[in-house]
Design an enzyme around this catalytic site. Structure first.
Site, PDB file in Angstrom:
ATOM      1  N   GLY A 169       0.814  -1.195   0.000  1.00 24.86           N
ATOM      2  CA  GLY A 169       0.000   0.000   0.000  1.00 24.86           C
ATOM      3  C   GLY A 169       0.855   1.255   0.000  1.00 24.86           C
ATOM      4  O   GLY A 169       2.012   1.251  -0.442  1.00 24.86           O
ATOM      5  N   ILE A 171       2.345   3.100   2.386  1.00 28.39           N
ATOM      6  CA  ILE A 171       3.584   3.146   3.160  1.00 28.39           C
ATOM      7  C   ILE A 171       4.642   2.255   2.530  1.00 28.39           C
ATOM      8  O   ILE A 171       5.820   2.636   2.429  1.00 28.39           O
ATOM      9  CB  ILE A 171       3.314   2.750   4.623  1.00 28.39           C
ATOM     10  CG1 ILE A 171       2.350   3.750   5.269  1.00 28.39           C
ATOM     11  CG2 ILE A 171       4.619   2.684   5.416  1.00 28.39           C
ATOM     12  CD1 ILE A 171       1.870   3.331   6.648  1.00 28.39           C
ATOM     13  N   THR A 246       6.438  -1.953  10.932  1.00 34.72           N
ATOM     14  CA  THR A 246       5.788  -0.677  11.219  1.00 34.72           C
ATOM     15  C   THR A 246       4.293  -0.773  10.941  1.00 34.72           C
ATOM     16  O   THR A 246       3.612   0.243  10.827  1.00 34.72           O
ATOM     17  CB  THR A 246       6.394   0.467  10.380  1.00 34.72           C
ATOM     18  OG1 THR A 246       6.311   0.121   8.986  1.00 34.72           O
ATOM     19  CG2 THR A 246       7.843   0.720  10.750  1.00 34.72           C
ATOM     20  N   ARG A 248       1.346  -3.477  12.323  1.00 37.29           N
ATOM     21  CA  ARG A 248       0.636  -3.673  13.582  1.00 37.29           C
ATOM     22  C   ARG A 248       1.333  -4.784  14.363  1.00 37.29           C
ATOM     23  O   ARG A 248       1.815  -5.767  13.800  1.00 37.29           O
ATOM     24  CB  ARG A 248      -0.839  -4.026  13.335  1.00 37.29           C
ATOM     25  CG  ARG A 248      -1.705  -2.824  12.995  1.00 37.29           C
ATOM     26  CD  ARG A 248      -1.829  -1.878  14.181  1.00 37.29           C
ATOM     27  NE  ARG A 248      -2.688  -0.737  13.942  1.00 37.29           N
ATOM     28  CZ  ARG A 248      -2.268   0.449  13.528  1.00 37.29           C
ATOM     29  NH1 ARG A 248      -0.982   0.632  13.256  1.00 37.29           N
ATOM     30  NH2 ARG A 248      -3.115   1.451  13.383  1.00 37.29           N
ATOM     31  N   GLU A 277       0.366  -2.622  23.487  1.00 42.73           N
ATOM     32  CA  GLU A 277       0.936  -1.288  23.706  1.00 42.73           C
ATOM     33  C   GLU A 277       0.076  -0.503  24.690  1.00 42.73           C
ATOM     34  O   GLU A 277      -1.142  -0.695  24.724  1.00 42.73           O
ATOM     35  CB  GLU A 277       1.019  -0.530  22.374  1.00 42.73           C
ATOM     36  CG  GLU A 277       1.933  -1.178  21.362  1.00 42.73           C
ATOM     37  CD  GLU A 277       1.933  -0.427  20.030  1.00 42.73           C
ATOM     38  OE1 GLU A 277       1.305   0.654  19.947  1.00 42.73           O
ATOM     39  OE2 GLU A 277       2.549  -0.912  19.074  1.00 42.73           O
ATOM     40  N   HIS A 297       6.087   3.283  18.842  1.00 44.62           N
ATOM     41  CA  HIS A 297       5.019   3.576  17.889  1.00 44.62           C
ATOM     42  C   HIS A 297       5.051   5.046  17.468  1.00 44.62           C
ATOM     43  O   HIS A 297       4.092   5.794  17.650  1.00 44.62           O
ATOM     44  CB  HIS A 297       3.651   3.225  18.475  1.00 44.62           C
ATOM     45  CG  HIS A 297       2.630   2.923  17.426  1.00 44.62           C
ATOM     46  ND1 HIS A 297       1.615   2.030  17.603  1.00 44.62           N
ATOM     47  CD2 HIS A 297       2.462   3.414  16.158  1.00 44.62           C
ATOM     48  CE1 HIS A 297       0.849   1.973  16.520  1.00 44.62           C
ATOM     49  NE2 HIS A 297       1.354   2.812  15.624  1.00 44.62           N
TER      50      HIS A 297
END
Length: 354
Positions: A169, A171, A246, A248, A277, A297
């Site tokens: 996608g 990123i 980076t 999930r 997290e 994150h």
């Protein structure tokens, strides 16, 4: 006696909007305050689910972060007037999409504004992990910078290495552009985007794992992707390979990753996302592994990008409350509420005629 519309002197009540954090960057929240009756969470810690439910009660619009859970309980706590929930986040694994659709609520996210910023962090993790820069920094902080040695903190080259992208996608493509500048070869796997392009060639998932020097994860967390990088997948990778995530946290099995790093079956790894997290225990085994770089994150954490995320979330709220289509609804969902909440701007009063 007849009933005729008479304009009321009282101003129409403004739509209520809730914002799940205070101090969000940019001017978007101030603009919402100028247009709506806005209530923001003022606590230092994020609101609990119960506290968020109280905050959103009676609201037509809600602005939340990606870490906030948007489920049936929250939607019902807001009430039947809720029309839009806007995430200041690209990821939306905390959203019960079916529950929102069943209640006719539009849910939006923030694509198109954070891809380059997050790709910068992915590239930084590749460099830090592969070149063992984090281990060097840690040694200096412990006062262990001794005499020059040819074998100290040896890493592996990035130039000439093959980068494998899981997902292709926004990123991932932004990272592919950066990798080209570092002289890397790029390949990708995506279950639907099977074509090659000028930046990358498509390969099967197994081939990507076997042949990549760096594997970078760019998938959302779904039932299909949960744990997709586990012990069997890590065993397919080269012992000189680097894994970067980076996307999930739940996509990577952290115990399997630590086992592979400790056993020398994987060279290094870099994580900007983790399970459960935030991770606040200083004794967390992820923090102690010398071949693992971890970040809290921060993929989208620049002033400009975070402000742009809040701005897009605010524009989604404004569009829906103005009766327009949301600019960026979640993929595959509708951009308008399934049912409208009408507001009374005119009072109908009896008028006496003779």
């Amino acid at each position: 006696m007849s009933d005729t519309p008479v304009m009321s002197d009282a101003p129409a009540p403004r739509p209520r909007v809730a914002v799940s954090r205070t101090g969000l960057p940019g001017a978007a929240v101030r603009r919402l305050v100028s247009r709506y009756d806005v209530t923001s969470w003022e606590g230092a810690a994020p609101p609990t689910s119960a506290e968020l439910g109280t905050l959103v009660r009676g609201c037509e619009g809600v602005l939340v972060l990606g870490s906030d859970r948007v489920d049936a309980a929250l939607l019902d706590a807001a009430g039947p007037g809720l029309r839009v929930v806007a995430l200041a986040s690209m990821g939306y694994d905390g959203v019960d999409v079916d529950a929102a659709a069943a209640r006719g609520v539009v849910v939006t996210h923030t694509p198109d504004v954070l891809a380059d910023t997050t790709a910068d962090v992915a590239m930084a993790l590749i460099l830090m992990a592969r070149r063992r820069l984090g281990a060097g920094m840690d040694a200096m902080r412990r006062g262990e910078w001794g005499a020059f040695r040819m074998d100290a903190f040896l890493g592996l080259d990035v130039q000439g290495a093959t980068l494998g992208l899981i997902g292709y996608g926004q990123i991932a493509k932004a990272l592919a552009r950066r990798a080209a500048g570092f002289g890397m070869r790029v390949q990708h796997h995506h279950p639907r985007r099977t074509e090659d392009d000028a930046l990358s060639r498509w390969v099967t998932f197994a081939e990507l794992l076997r042949t990549s020097d760096v594997v970078s994860v760019h998938t959302p967390l779904t039932p299909e992707t949960a744990g997709m990088i586990g012990a069997p997948e890590l065993a397919l990778m080269k012992p000189t390979a680097t894994l970067v995530n980076t996307g999930r946290g739940g996509v990577v099995d952290e115990e399997a990753l630590l086992t592979a790093l400790r056993g020398g079956r994987l060279h290094s790894a870099g994580l900007d996302v983790m399970m459960n997290e935030p991770r606040t225990d200083p004794a967390d085994p992820l923090f102690a592994e010398p071949h693992l770089v971890v970040l809290p994150h921060v993929g989208s954490a620049t002033e400009e990008t975070r402000a742009a995320m809040v701005e897009l979330a605010a524009r989604n709220i404004e569009a829906v409350l103005d009766g327009d289509r949301a600019p960026t609804p979640l993929p595959g969902t509708r951009g308008r509420p399934a049912r409208r909440t009408t507001r009374a701007h005119v009072d109908v009063l009896p008028s006496v005629t003779s």
